[in-house]
Scaffold this active site. Structure first.
Site, PDB file in Angstrom:
ATOM      1  N   GLU A  57       0.864  -1.191   0.000  1.00 38.02           N
ATOM      2  CA  GLU A  57       0.000   0.000   0.000  1.00 38.02           C
ATOM      3  C   GLU A  57       0.892   1.230   0.000  1.00 38.02           C
ATOM      4  O   GLU A  57       1.949   1.234   0.643  1.00 38.02           O
ATOM      5  CB  GLU A  57      -0.904   0.015   1.244  1.00 38.02           C
ATOM      6  N   CYS A 255      -6.636   0.766   2.887  1.00 34.59           N
ATOM      7  CA  CYS A 255      -7.633   1.841   2.848  1.00 34.59           C
ATOM      8  C   CYS A 255      -7.507   2.722   1.615  1.00 34.59           C
ATOM      9  O   CYS A 255      -8.462   3.402   1.245  1.00 34.59           O
ATOM     10  CB  CYS A 255      -7.498   2.707   4.091  1.00 34.59           C
ATOM     11  N   ASN A 386     -12.110  -3.308   0.567  1.00 36.42           N
ATOM     12  CA  ASN A 386     -11.031  -3.543   1.537  1.00 36.42           C
ATOM     13  C   ASN A 386     -11.641  -3.884   2.890  1.00 36.42           C
ATOM     14  O   ASN A 386     -12.129  -4.985   3.072  1.00 36.42           O
ATOM     15  CB  ASN A 386     -10.092  -2.342   1.593  1.00 36.42           C
ATOM     16  N   GLU A 387     -11.652  -2.935   3.809  1.00 36.45           N
ATOM     17  CA  GLU A 387     -12.210  -3.222   5.149  1.00 36.45           C
ATOM     18  C   GLU A 387     -13.620  -2.669   5.212  1.00 36.45           C
ATOM     19  O   GLU A 387     -13.850  -1.632   5.825  1.00 36.45           O
ATOM     20  CB  GLU A 387     -11.352  -2.576   6.221  1.00 36.45           C
TER      21      GLU A 387
HETATM   22  O1  AHR Z   1      -2.101  -1.363   6.904  1.00 35.04           O
HETATM   23  C1  AHR Z   1      -2.575  -0.105   7.236  1.00 35.04           C
HETATM   24  C2  AHR Z   1      -4.090  -0.042   7.185  1.00 35.04           C
HETATM   25  O2  AHR Z   1      -4.615  -0.913   8.120  1.00 35.04           O
HETATM   26  C3  AHR Z   1      -4.712  -0.493   5.896  1.00 35.04           C
HETATM   27  O3  AHR Z   1      -4.752   0.496   4.950  1.00 35.04           O
HETATM   28  C4  AHR Z   1      -6.082  -0.880   6.314  1.00 35.04           C
HETATM   29  O4  AHR Z   1      -6.660  -1.838   5.446  1.00 35.04           O
HETATM   30  C5  AHR Z   1      -5.887  -1.337   7.735  1.00 35.04           C
HETATM   31  O5  AHR Z   1      -6.795  -0.772   8.612  1.00 35.04           O
END
Ligand code: AHR
Length: 667
Positions: A57, A255, A386-387
């Site tokens: 990321e 994220c 994602n989340e």
């Molecule tokens: O790894 C950092 C963040 O942690 C990521 O972007 C997210 O998916 C998680 O909450």
């Protein structure tokens, strides 16, 4: 992303409690010896080649200012504040000079990259121009060659562009000149050979002569990139990734996939094609944490989806892209696309598959071919969201899955359980997922080291009829999730190694795993802990990195039974173990973890092996569980290698305090 909601004093309180409650016992006394029995002749579960992978990321300046080797920040003046990263030379007041002027022009005809700089040179003043600060400076290495490039057009007179690399005291450590000619936009490039090594150099761009030019895309790249690719990736950082032997690469997050708002979501189509047509976007980590502000964090997308697929191919890893499902980050705005307007988002997923795999006669396959890769990338996995959580997510996931399977029935689609690894939100997600029955489900665990030690059995009683697991983001947090005080301690690394014995033992259920986040710049991070830290000249692996490497380079093809008094070895007095066979190389692989702060002896009985066999042992350990590698001391905790020999089906292992060992025996 778990938001930091506690104050500094609470963090301190928490850390004191953690220290007091920690399992790590620093005494050097000996713990109970243990006999472990491995059954060599009866392989149990197949281990997927994707088992140990990478999560990438663009957080902590992982892409721009990190893996993407561009040294110039805001090269096309498209940050919200167009001069950000740039200083006027000889001084700030240059802006008010009416003889020699620098003006930002905004060209509405070029919507992806509207701004450029107009340079009016009214006299022969030689020192007039711009200085770029890089990302906390620029890492320049003595004797290496750097490509300085820009696009420009000459409107009047004769202007020469002079590029100079300087250290902080103004010493010149490399320079080159090039004249601009012709009134059409053209690309210019000259090579600068560095005469010194300096981690915080700056690039000065002076305009000499009299006249007017327009200039944009001012760029500086080392020639010595990964695979020598022009304007490519930082070689030392990719090398560390290659050494993990990853089974897959998850990209672009995290994220960042979702964006704080839908407009700020990651849109892959804007990251392919010519680099100067990729639209700059604010990075969501720019403003996320008040305690680690990063106002100059934007995404140039020079490392976009083509480069990602190419990197996966280079490393022999399956690409696993994660796409926006039409929901912006639910920790932020939760902006949601109505179901009847979801089609463009679904089309993005279908088109991405075409970009990766389609023939050169398809719209997106043709673009891939135009970028130099007519062969397909053979994409097999795709993640939706994602989340995310709630009904909004699951109904959108189902719409995506229906459309993707209709066109690409063999695609493996990844769904998710949201940000938490247990609790109400997790349970609700599981209920929905049991109904939807996706193939793979992404779980995230950002938990304390003791949670990792206590959860090595997480999948031992998992319903084998259920979906497979993608442990897509995890890392032991030494203080508290997302606390800036977290460190990549040996205790965290050893706890992860212990937990991973359970992932491997359950390889019939757990198909993919990745530590997160991957990279962090030592001065510019937002989130800690991270697997690999770097500055402008070097990069180093944490203890956690070495744990991942020891698993990733020793995966095996099938699990074997390893028992202590007839039971799986899941943490009874700090001992964990897993065993596998590599049917391709005909090797036995045993992983043992001792999470205690005292040494112990292990006797391994290798049932089914009577001849003497030789092998190697990789060992990671340290007396102090709180120790961690730093940029100054990057090798405080690194694994060591030695030779071992098993005789008469027996092998004795000395397990030091806080240790993880991998034994590999040629059968
Ligand atoms: O790894 C950092 C963040 O942690 C990521 O972007 C997210 O998916 C998680 O909450």
């Amino acid at each position: 992303m778990i938001k930091k909601t506690i104050t500094y004093s609470l963090i301190c309180l928490f850390s004191i409690c953690l220290l007091a409650c920690s399992n790590a016992d620093s005494s050097s006394s000996e713990a109970e010896a243990a006999d472990l029995v491995v059954d060599i002749n009866n392989p149990i579960h197949e281990i997927q080649p994707t088992m140990y992978g990478i999560f990438f990321e663009d957080i902590n300046f992982a892409a721009d200012g990190g893996l993407y080797a561009e040294l110039v920040k805001n090269r096309s003046f498209e940050f919200d504040a167009p001069w950000m990263g740039w200083k006027h030379l000889p001084e700030a007041e240059t802006r008010f000079n009416t003889v020699n002027e620098l003006t930002i022009v905004r060209d509405a005809n070029n919507p992806q990259n509207p701004r450029f700089v107009r340079v009016d040179k009214g006299d022969e003043t030689p020192e007039f121009g711009l200085e770029n600060e890089g990302f906390d400076g620029m890492g320049i290495k003595n004797g290496e060659k750097y490509d300085f490039s820009f696009v420009a057009r000459q409107n009047k007179g004769n202007v020469t562009v002079k590029a100079t690399l300087v250290d902080t005291t103004g010493n010149i450590i490399g320079s080159a000149n090039t004249a601009v000619n012709g009134n059409d936009w053209k690309a210019y490039e000259v090579v600068i050979t560095a005469t010194a090594t300096f981690g915080a150099a700056k690039l000065q761009v002076n305009f000499e002569g009299i006249g007017q030019i327009d200039i944009d895309q001012i760029s500086l790249f080392p020639q010595d990139t990964w695979k020598g690719r022009k304007k490519g990736l930082r070689k030392d950082m990719v090398q560390l990734l290659a050494e993990l032997n990853p089974g897959f690469i998850r990209f672009p997050g995290g994220c960042i996939v979702e964006g704080r708002t839908l407009d700020q979501r990651y849109q892959w189509k804007k990251t392919v094609g010519p680099v100067d047509e990729r639209e700059t976007l604010i990075n969501r980590w720019n403003t996320e944490f008040a305690h680690r502000p990063a106002p100059d964090y934007f995404q140039s997308f020079g490392l976009g989806f083509f480069e990602y697929f190419q990197l996966s191919e280079d490393l022999g890893a399956e690409p696993l892209p994660i796409l926006s499902c039409g929901l912006a980050c639910q920790f932020n705005t939760s902006e949601t696309v109505p179901m009847d307007q979801l089609d463009p988002y679904i089309d993005d997923a279908l088109d991405l598959i075409e970009f990766a795999n389609g023939s050169v006669n398809t719209k997106w396959g043709k673009i891939r071919a135009s970028m130099g890769h007519p062969e397909p990338f053979n994409l097999k996995y795709i993640g939706v969201g994602n989340e995310q959580w709630g009904q909004e997510y699951f109904e959108r996931y189902e719409a995506f899955a229906k459309a993707i399977y209709a066109k690409y029935p063999d695609m493996n689609i990844v769904s998710g359980t949201g940000p938490f690894s247990d609790g109400e939100m997790f349970e609700k997600a599981i209920k929905e997922l049991e109904r939807i029955k996706p193939e793979l489900v992404d779980e995230h665990y950002y938990r304390t080291p003791d949670w990792f030690r206590e959860n090595a059995t997480r999948y031992d009683n998992y319903d084998r009829e259920r979906f497979k697991i993608f442990a897509g983001e995890y890392a032991a947090q030494s203080v508290q999730t997302a606390s800036p005080e977290n460190r990549n301690t040996l205790e965290c690394a050893i706890s992860e190694a212990a937990f991973m014995t359970g992932l491997e033992r359950n390889a019939d259920v757990v198909y993919m795993t990745s530590y997160a986040p991957l990279f962090a710049h030592v001065n510019r991070w937002q989130w800690t802990p991270d697997l690999i830290w770097f500055d402008n000249l070097t990069a180093y692996g944490t203890a956690n990195y070495y744990v991942q490497k020891m698993y990733g380079t020793n995966p095996g093809t099938h699990t074997l039974s390893i028992k202590r008094e007839g039971e799986n070895v899941t943490g009874r007095d700090g001992l964990y173990a897993t065993a596998a066979i590599d049917k391709n190389s005909n090797e036995l692989i045993i992983k043992v973890v001792n999470t205690l702060g005292s040494k112990r002896e292990i006797s391994l009985s290798l049932n089914g092996l009577s001849k003497a066999v030789e092998g190697t042992m990789t060992s990671l350990h340290g007396d102090d569980a709180g120790v961690f590698n730093t940029i100054e001391e990057p090798a405080k905790i690194t694994p060591s290698e030695s030779n071992v020999m098993a005789e008469n089906g027996k092998l004795n292992l000395q397990m030091p305090a806080n240790s993880f060992k991998v034994v590999r025996l040629k059968l």
